[in-house]
Design a protein around this motif. Sequence first.
Motif, PDB file in Angstrom:
ATOM      1  N   THR A 133      31.988  -6.198  11.073  1.00 27.93           N
ATOM      2  CA  THR A 133      32.122  -6.749  12.415  1.00 27.93           C
ATOM      3  C   THR A 133      32.886  -8.065  12.347  1.00 27.93           C
ATOM      4  O   THR A 133      33.157  -8.586  11.265  1.00 27.93           O
ATOM      5  N   SER A 134      33.218  -8.596  13.501  1.00 33.24           N
ATOM      6  CA  SER A 134      33.975  -9.845  13.529  1.00 33.24           C
ATOM      7  C   SER A 134      33.468 -10.758  14.641  1.00 33.24           C
ATOM      8  O   SER A 134      33.148 -10.305  15.732  1.00 33.24           O
ATOM      9  N   LYS A 135      33.412 -12.059  14.331  1.00 30.55           N
ATOM     10  CA  LYS A 135      33.065 -13.073  15.324  1.00 30.55           C
ATOM     11  C   LYS A 135      34.309 -13.807  15.804  1.00 30.55           C
ATOM     12  O   LYS A 135      34.218 -14.739  16.605  1.00 30.55           O
ATOM     13  N   ASP A 136      35.460 -13.369  15.314  1.00 30.48           N
ATOM     14  CA  ASP A 136      36.722 -13.992  15.704  1.00 30.48           C
ATOM     15  C   ASP A 136      37.134 -13.486  17.081  1.00 30.48           C
ATOM     16  O   ASP A 136      36.926 -12.316  17.430  1.00 30.48           O
ATOM     17  N   LYS A 137      37.731 -14.347  17.881  1.00 30.71           N
ATOM     18  CA  LYS A 137      38.117 -13.967  19.242  1.00 30.71           C
ATOM     19  C   LYS A 137      39.146 -12.851  19.260  1.00 30.71           C
ATOM     20  O   LYS A 137      39.247 -12.090  20.229  1.00 30.71           O
ATOM     21  N   ASP A 138      39.916 -12.700  18.172  1.00 29.78           N
ATOM     22  CA  ASP A 138      40.914 -11.637  18.091  1.00 29.78           C
ATOM     23  C   ASP A 138      40.442 -10.455  17.255  1.00 29.78           C
ATOM     24  O   ASP A 138      41.214  -9.519  17.020  1.00 29.78           O
ATOM     25  N   GLY A 139      39.194 -10.507  16.790  1.00 34.19           N
ATOM     26  CA  GLY A 139      38.688  -9.416  15.962  1.00 34.19           C
ATOM     27  C   GLY A 139      39.166  -9.475  14.529  1.00 34.19           C
ATOM     28  O   GLY A 139      39.114  -8.464  13.809  1.00 34.19           O
ATOM     29  N   CYS A 140      39.640 -10.646  14.071  1.00 30.63           N
ATOM     30  CA  CYS A 140      40.157 -10.780  12.709  1.00 30.63           C
ATOM     31  C   CYS A 140      39.021 -10.725  11.684  1.00 30.63           C
ATOM     32  O   CYS A 140      37.911 -11.205  11.939  1.00 30.63           O
ATOM     33  N   VAL A 141      39.319 -10.150  10.523  1.00 30.74           N
ATOM     34  CA  VAL A 141      38.394 -10.197   9.395  1.00 30.74           C
ATOM     35  C   VAL A 141      38.405 -11.619   8.850  1.00 30.74           C
ATOM     36  O   VAL A 141      39.468 -12.162   8.523  1.00 30.74           O
ATOM     37  N   LEU A 142      37.208 -12.224   8.731  1.00 32.77           N
ATOM     38  CA  LEU A 142      37.125 -13.630   8.345  1.00 32.77           C
ATOM     39  C   LEU A 142      36.606 -13.849   6.935  1.00 32.77           C
ATOM     40  O   LEU A 142      36.631 -14.981   6.436  1.00 32.77           O
ATOM     41  N   THR A 143      36.117 -12.790   6.297  1.00 35.75           N
ATOM     42  CA  THR A 143      35.574 -12.926   4.950  1.00 35.75           C
ATOM     43  C   THR A 143      36.162 -11.860   4.034  1.00 35.75           C
ATOM     44  O   THR A 143      36.770 -10.898   4.494  1.00 35.75           O
ATOM     45  N   GLY A 144      35.954 -12.019   2.745  1.00 35.34           N
ATOM     46  CA  GLY A 144      36.429 -11.026   1.793  1.00 35.34           C
ATOM     47  C   GLY A 144      37.857 -11.270   1.360  1.00 35.34           C
ATOM     48  O   GLY A 144      38.540 -12.209   1.781  1.00 35.34           O
ATOM     49  N   ALA A 145      38.324 -10.367   0.498  1.00 34.22           N
ATOM     50  CA  ALA A 145      39.638 -10.527  -0.131  1.00 34.22           C
ATOM     51  C   ALA A 145      40.800 -10.410   0.844  1.00 34.22           C
ATOM     52  O   ALA A 145      41.905 -10.886   0.560  1.00 34.22           O
TER      53      ALA A 145
END
Length: 609
Positions: free
Chosen positions: A138-150
């Motif tokens: 899931t994502s908490k970014d306003k654009d749905g960006c992946v925020l963690t991981g490689a």
Amino acid sequence: MIMQTLLAVAAAAGLASAACSNPRIRMEWHDLSPDQKAAYVRATVALAGRPVSGQYDDPSRMAWHDFVQTHSRNAYWAHGNAQFYPYHRAMMWQFENALISTGEWPSSMGVPYFDWSAMSQNWWTSDIFSDQYFGSATSKDKDGCVLTGAFAKGKYKVADDPEGSRGITTGDLTCLRRNARSGAVLPDATEITRGLAPNSYTEFTGYNLDNGNYHASGHVTIGGDGGDLSNPSISPNDPLFYLHHGFVDKYWWRWQQQCQAFKYDYEGRLKSADDPMSHGSDQASKDLYVNSYPFIVADLLESEGDTLCYRYSQSKGDVTPQAVSCPAVTTTSAIPKPTTSRDPSDTNTDRPTGTGGRTSVPVRPTVAANSLDDNWLNVALVRMIEKKKVVWKVGGASDDGQVSLQDIPTAGGDIVVFGRDELESFSDAETTTDAEAATETEFASRTGTATGTLTATATATAVATEPAAKPNHLYIETRNADNSTTISYTNFHKTIEVPAEYEIVAVYLSSVTAQLPGGPLKRFFPAMPVIEYVPNPEAPQEVVAGSHPCHLAYPDPITCEYAEAMNMSCDMVTSKHALLKMRIDEFNAANCQNGTSPSSLVNHGWSAM
């Protein structure tokens, strides 16, 4: 008799190549050691750091974005038809070799896969989605960006999208997007194993890309709304694409392993006769190249042959399928030598040069920003019926055989007969019918209505009895008084109504594609009774994922609004979901007494969530 049997066994054994003596093992992600998982992530990051090569023959030069871009450009040809499985097998093989060429992934190991069917009720708890590996589902970014991981925002940029296939025009245009809805379950192993029962490749592909639809479920549920993985063109932006498609390829591999003949079974239709790899026909063939990659289909049917060299490990989702009746293995089952030619110096192209070097791509309907490919989600691999007038001379018809409407007396409407004059054989058409018949059995009386099937039957029979009666004339098109059109299938008791003003583009065995002048394509379906969900009084209702050690929750239904927006049949998706719920009810009612599903949380260290 004994000698004949021995010879038959020897002949069958001879079909398999001995060239692959030490196959790589493709393992399920959760069976990898922590060191192996870390090595895989490093290899993917190294591949993502390479510059785009613009060629697809030499995997040691290919970059991550090469795979994304050629998949995007060829998604139209590679989905919703017979080429789907071999195309993606070629892609996975090239990707595997590219990973190995980074020096981070051992040459003895194949690319891993994610058997999400074994944890369909809590797939999002996999360590795949940890910060250590590929980031949150899931994502908490306003654009749905992946925020963690490689592959997090700031670490990784998606491939350039010059053709606009990604359909994203606002927000961060470079980050990987993934926004799955945690709690939405996937199809269970006990359910998708049903798709291993078909007795031919045509039936196998038809069931699993339409009725079963496990492939699209993995993309859409994990990718989420607006996620890259949910987009049929640019889904390889997300590293989860390869873990998912490793599972998809294993599924085909499992079907092939059931019978020797299945390893060489390949038939059906291409997207259209305009496919750059075709001979100018929509007929699939083992000796045609797949799009993008330097392999003919025959190279890709045997995973341990002259070209490929890998096999799959057993995983928890490998539920034993029902026994199949294996077709006889004959010498005609053997993989043929290629008859197509390809210039080995032609490496800077998405489409290896097939017969005639045809590389033109027809314009296709534009996919909306968050839309999914119609054929990817919904269309069974039905055999396309070419829309053309039957050539025969009737009454006052001209010498070219074209029958004008005024030449045919009608009873309330003009009738024009269309069909295929030179269908390869009617028995071949019946192969597709078998797959459809299996679906019709499950959906009870999916026969539509015969009312008004032939409004001009009596009169037309007198005028065109012989051609209308031939079994290779598969449908009759009737133009009604109100300018609507009725498609009446001569071999099935069903009709499809197309409203006035719509021009018919193509007729399939299960649907008709038509469009208003200048408008988008729209699919029309036969009328069918909708199966109503009937609760099982012995089963718990509305089970929540994670609430019980044995019971399974229902996957989310597809709404009619969404189905219609995707050109799917609302009646069909409603009936499919009702049947699925009733099968889950039957399983839950047994309350673990008849065994558990691989996804039952009792098999995953269950504790109430």
